[in-house]
Write a protein that holds these residues in place. Structure first.
Motif, short mmCIF file in Angstrom:
data_model
loop_
_atom_site.label_atom_id
_atom_site.label_comp_id
_atom_site.label_asym_id
_atom_site.label_seq_id
_atom_site.Cartn_x
_atom_site.Cartn_y
_atom_site.Cartn_z
N ALA A 1 3.24 5.90 -5.75
CA ALA A 1 2.98 6.06 -7.17
C ALA A 1 1.84 7.02 -7.42
O ALA A 1 1.88 7.83 -8.37
CB ALA A 1 2.68 4.71 -7.81
N THR A 2 0.81 6.96 -6.58
CA THR A 2 -0.35 7.84 -6.75
C THR A 2 0.04 9.31 -6.61
O THR A 2 -0.39 10.17 -7.38
CB THR A 2 -1.43 7.48 -5.72
N ARG A 3 0.89 9.60 -5.64
CA ARG A 3 1.34 10.97 -5.44
C ARG A 3 2.22 11.44 -6.59
O ARG A 3 2.15 12.59 -7.03
CB ARG A 3 2.11 11.09 -4.13
N ALA A 4 3.06 10.53 -7.10
CA ALA A 4 3.97 10.89 -8.19
C ALA A 4 3.24 11.10 -9.50
O ALA A 4 3.74 11.80 -10.39
CB ALA A 4 5.04 9.82 -8.35
N LEU B 1 0.51 5.36 -13.00
CA LEU B 1 1.13 6.67 -13.12
C LEU B 1 0.53 7.45 -14.30
O LEU B 1 0.35 8.67 -14.23
CB LEU B 1 2.64 6.51 -13.33
N HIS B 2 0.23 6.74 -15.37
CA HIS B 2 -0.35 7.41 -16.55
C HIS B 2 -1.82 7.77 -16.32
O HIS B 2 -2.23 8.91 -16.57
CB HIS B 2 -0.21 6.51 -17.77
N LEU C 1 0.83 -1.21 0.00
CA LEU C 1 0.00 0.00 0.00
C LEU C 1 0.86 1.25 0.00
O LEU C 1 0.50 2.26 -0.62
CB LEU C 1 -0.93 -0.01 1.20
N ASP C 2 2.01 1.20 0.68
CA ASP C 2 2.92 2.35 0.67
C ASP C 2 3.43 2.63 -0.74
O ASP C 2 3.52 3.79 -1.17
CB ASP C 2 4.11 2.10 1.61
N ALA C 3 3.77 1.56 -1.47
CA ALA C 3 4.26 1.74 -2.84
C ALA C 3 3.17 2.30 -3.74
O ALA C 3 3.43 3.17 -4.59
CB ALA C 3 4.77 0.40 -3.39
N ILE C 4 1.92 1.83 -3.55
CA ILE C 4 0.80 2.34 -4.35
C ILE C 4 0.58 3.82 -4.05
O ILE C 4 0.37 4.64 -4.96
CB ILE C 4 -0.48 1.54 -4.05
N GLU C 5 0.62 4.19 -2.79
CA GLU C 5 0.45 5.59 -2.40
C GLU C 5 1.56 6.45 -2.99
O GLU C 5 1.33 7.57 -3.46
CB GLU C 5 0.42 5.70 -0.88
#
Length: 347
Positions: free
Chosen positions: A21-24, A48-49, A15-19
């Motif tokens: 990516a979402t912010r980036a 990301l896209h 979930l940390d990795a998903i968050e």
């Protein structure tokens, strides 16, 4: 039904990795996605896209390792008529195809030095020239790169350009391997099993047996989510029973006593068929191997089988019957140990 590209899991590291990516996604800068094979790097690139202001533009994907160096430049940057033998007409490259959107470069660490230099110019200035042309073409492309390599180590070894890494690593999303997401293994297995049950025409998926769940949870999953998907789908297909819970997990599709290049003892040797040989290792005392009178051996195969069984017995006792620890102690994989125990009816 969930999309095949759904990101599934609730482990904190995932979930940390998903968050991350979402912010980036909202920032119009290059992003690197780092992770072992099968961890879902392409799914993160898609996220990301889709969550970026470029969501309505194209998402173009290129596996840099899939093309030889002489074709990769043409594929990335395009070429004009006559640029090389067989170029009867010009063609835009992936950068032009991705104009206004995102270009996902998988296995980016495999790029040649020349391709890295050309990529740097596009990332830095948004400009490229097709092969065989001097005309500068401007493109508006966000680059997302992915690799399972340690890029800073490759820079230190002069195998990757430091200035290109600086430009690509505005943000880095690192995906955890499946072994670091233990709570997600059975969640993902159930997801893939339900989809496979539909494909097989079953009325539903009745679940895994307790032993099968334990086997799934105990496996190391070096191929991560991709390997888990293949194993679950194969296991359902081979199980073939839509009513009973799946009771056997097929980790190795190549497992066979007749596999080429491997010499196997008879697959089933009953314990009482083995010759009476002295115990090779005292399991509880940890004593030294006993001396065997080799001249008294009349059946080599049964003698070797007895020897192997005694080693397994001693190693299991030493490791308190922890099979994973036993496999490590004997320099075997977990699956190899299980096969050896099965040969001797020790499961």
């Amino acid at each position: 039904m969930q999309s095949p590209a759904a990101l599934i899991g609730h482990a904190p590291s995932f979930l940390d990795a998903i968050e991350h990516a979402t912010r980036a996604a909202a920032i119009n800068r290059p992003v690197l996605v780092i992770g072992e094979r099968g961890t879902g790097k392409e799914l993160i690139a898609e996220r990301l896209h889709r969550l970026s202001p470029r969501w309505s533009g194209p998402l173009i994907t290129l596996n840099c390792a899939a093309l030889p160096e002489n074709l990769l430049d043409a594929e990335l940057f395009g070429y004009d008529t006559g640029a090389f033998t067989g170029a009867t007409r010009g063609r835009p490259g992936r950068f032009e195809d991705a104009d206004g959107g995102t270009l996902f470069l998988d296995e980016i660490a495999t790029l040649s030095q020349a391709a890295q230099e050309r990529l740097l110019r596009v990332v830095e200035y948004g400009e490229l020239t097709r092969l065989g042309s001097n005309r500068v073409i401007r493109v508006d492309v966000r680059v997302v790169g992915a690799t399972n390599e340690d890029l800073p180590a490759l820079v230190a070894a002069h195998q990757f350009r430091a200035d290109l890494l600086d430009r690509l690593s505005f943000e880095v999303v690192t995906l955890p391997p499946l072994r670091a997401r233990a709570d997600d293994i059975l969640v993902l297995a159930g997801h893939f099993a339900r989809r496979m049950a539909v494909e097989l025409g079953w009325a539903g998926f009745t679940g895994f047996s307790e032993a099968a769940e334990h086997a799934l949870a105990a496996h190391d999953w070096p191929g991560n989510v991709r390997e888990l998907k293949n194993v679950v789908e194969r296991s359902l297909y081979r199980w073939g029973d839509a009513v009973e819970p799946v009771g056997h997990i097929v980790f190795d599709a190549f497992d066979s006593p007749y596999r080429p290049g491997i010499r196997h003892l008879p697959s089933i040797i009953a314990a009482n068929d083995a010759p009476a040989l002295p115990a090779l290792v005292a399991p509880e005392s940890g004593g030294s191997p006993a001396i065997i009178d080799h001249s008294s051996i009349a059946d080599l195969r049964l003698a070797v089988a007895s020897y192997e069984r005694d080693i397994l017995t001693a190693a299991l006792a030493k490791c308190r019957h922890n099979q994973r620890a036993t496999a490590t102690a004997l320099a075997l994989t977990y699956d190899q140990l299980r096969h050896a125990l099965k040969r001797h009816n020790m499961l």
